[in-house]
Design a protein around this motif. Structure first.
Motif, PDB file in Angstrom:
ATOM      1  N   GLN A  90      -8.084  -4.404   5.509  1.00 12.94           N
ATOM      2  CA  GLN A  90      -7.907  -4.411   4.058  1.00 12.94           C
ATOM      3  C   GLN A  90      -6.635  -5.164   3.663  1.00 12.94           C
ATOM      4  OE1 GLN A  90      -9.883  -3.577   1.909  1.00 12.94           O
ATOM      5  NE2 GLN A  90      -8.635  -3.635   0.085  1.00 12.94           N
ATOM      6  N   HIS A 127     -15.818  -4.015  -6.460  1.00 12.44           N
ATOM      7  CA  HIS A 127     -14.806  -2.975  -6.701  1.00 12.44           C
ATOM      8  C   HIS A 127     -15.365  -1.814  -7.510  1.00 12.44           C
ATOM      9  CE1 HIS A 127     -11.984  -5.589  -4.808  1.00 12.44           C
ATOM     10  NE2 HIS A 127     -11.059  -4.652  -4.896  1.00 12.44           N
ATOM     11  N   SER A 186      -7.230  -8.754   3.764  1.00  8.63           N
ATOM     12  CA  SER A 186      -8.181  -9.208   2.733  1.00  8.63           C
ATOM     13  C   SER A 186      -7.511  -9.404   1.390  1.00  8.63           C
ATOM     14  CB  SER A 186      -9.289  -8.201   2.504  1.00  8.63           C
ATOM     15  OG  SER A 186      -9.914  -7.891   3.662  1.00  8.63           O
ATOM     16  N   TYR A 245     -16.905   0.420  -5.205  1.00  8.55           N
ATOM     17  CA  TYR A 245     -15.965   1.206  -4.383  1.00  8.55           C
ATOM     18  C   TYR A 245     -15.415   2.393  -5.175  1.00  8.55           C
ATOM     19  CZ  TYR A 245     -15.675  -3.210  -1.720  1.00  8.55           C
ATOM     20  OH  TYR A 245     -15.959  -4.358  -1.029  1.00  8.55           O
ATOM     21  N   PHE A 294      -9.564   4.739  -0.793  1.00  5.17           N
ATOM     22  CA  PHE A 294      -9.469   4.029   0.485  1.00  5.17           C
ATOM     23  C   PHE A 294      -9.779   4.950   1.669  1.00  5.17           C
ATOM     24  CE2 PHE A 294      -6.775   1.736  -2.500  1.00  5.17           C
ATOM     25  CZ  PHE A 294      -7.106   0.415  -2.264  1.00  5.17           C
ATOM     26  N   TYR A 327       0.835  -1.218   0.000  1.00  6.16           N
ATOM     27  CA  TYR A 327       0.000   0.000   0.000  1.00  6.16           C
ATOM     28  C   TYR A 327       0.862   1.256   0.000  1.00  6.16           C
ATOM     29  CZ  TYR A 327      -4.221  -2.688   0.291  1.00  6.16           C
ATOM     30  OH  TYR A 327      -5.241  -3.550  -0.013  1.00  6.16           O
ATOM     31  N   THR A 339     -12.305   5.661   3.508  1.00  2.00           N
ATOM     32  CA  THR A 339     -13.039   5.206   4.700  1.00  2.00           C
ATOM     33  C   THR A 339     -12.682   3.758   5.059  1.00  2.00           C
ATOM     34  OG1 THR A 339     -14.892   4.462   3.342  1.00  2.00           O
ATOM     35  CG2 THR A 339     -14.994   6.730   4.171  1.00  2.00           C
ATOM     36  N   THR A 340     -11.574   3.291   4.499  1.00  2.00           N
ATOM     37  CA  THR A 340     -11.203   1.885   4.668  1.00  2.00           C
ATOM     38  C   THR A 340     -10.410   1.660   5.951  1.00  2.00           C
ATOM     39  OG1 THR A 340     -11.071   1.713   2.284  1.00  2.00           O
ATOM     40  CG2 THR A 340      -9.998  -0.030   3.529  1.00  2.00           C
ATOM     41  N   ASN A 341     -10.727   0.561   6.617  1.00  2.00           N
ATOM     42  CA  ASN A 341      -9.910   0.113   7.740  1.00  2.00           C
ATOM     43  C   ASN A 341      -8.708  -0.634   7.147  1.00  2.00           C
ATOM     44  OD1 ASN A 341      -8.735  -1.527   9.698  1.00  2.00           O
ATOM     45  ND2 ASN A 341     -10.657  -1.905  10.757  1.00  2.00           N
ATOM     46  N   MET A 342      -7.552   0.052   7.066  1.00  2.00           N
ATOM     47  CA  MET A 342      -6.416  -0.495   6.321  1.00  2.00           C
ATOM     48  C   MET A 342      -5.881  -1.799   6.906  1.00  2.00           C
ATOM     49  SD  MET A 342      -6.249   1.229   3.650  1.00  2.00           S
ATOM     50  CE  MET A 342      -4.750   0.699   2.861  1.00  2.00           C
TER      51      MET A 342
END
Ligand code: HEM
Length: 147
Positions: free
Chosen positions: A47, A79, A50, A82, A39, A25, A41-44
């Motif tokens: 993620q 995706h 995943s 997203y 990304f 990342y 609002t993503t909980n890295m």
């Protein structure tokens, strides 16, 4: 496609998967800052696991001879929702392959590179096409005239 080679090289990074995902990342966001907002609002932490877990599942499915296409298409539709567009796929592909190279070092041979390039292209081809069909399906006719 040499699936055994995919599996072997993947097994090399599994023990370091947290560091791998973090490096991936970081590389993606440095090379292509335009992917950062996707990304937002993503909980890295979730993620990171995943992405690796999915790659592992796809590789294992191919090895078993399962039909992995429907689940890859589902992933492609999610995706699209997203906000991921076709142009983002090569960016992630480059960051992913360069991270593999960084972690595998001398084990990153031309053959390993060719096999991962082929696997990534195959997976993302299904994702992109399913994503595009999905957007067309959920758009209004007016919205589709604009794309
Ligand atoms: C082989 C290619 C890829 C794989 C295996 C993959 C895997 C995943 C997985 C497993 C998730 C968790 C949520 C879900 O299952 O729907 C996810 C979410 C996501 N991925 Fe990917 N991905 C890939 C390519 C990409 C690309 C090209 C982008 C664009 C930069 C991207 C951006 C995202 C975003 C924004 C999320 C949503 C995170 C959230 O929940 O907020 N992915 N991906």
């Amino acid at each position: 496609m040499d699936v055994a080679l995919l599996q072997q090289s993947f097994a090399e990074v599994v023990p370091q998967q947290e560091a791998f995902a973090e490096a991936f990342y970081q590389r993606l966001f440095t090379l292509y800052p335009q992917t950062i907002p996707l990304f937002a609002t993503t909980n890295m932490k979730r993620q990171q696991s995943s992405l690796m877990a999915t790659l592992e599942l796809v590789v294992a499915g191919v090895v078993r001879g399962d039909d992995v296409v429907p689940s890859i298409e589902q992933l492609g539709r999610r995706h699209a929702m997203y906000g991921v567009k076709a142009e983002h796929y090569p960016m992630v592909g480059q960051a992913l392959l360069e991270t593999f190279e960084q972690f595998l070092r001398d084990k990153w041979t031309a053959q390993v590179e060719a096999t991962w390039t082929e696997a990534y292209a195959m997976i993302t081809d299904y994702m992109k096409r399913a994503g595009e069909r999905h957007i067309i399906a959920i758009n209004t006719p007016e919205e589709n005239r604009r794309v």
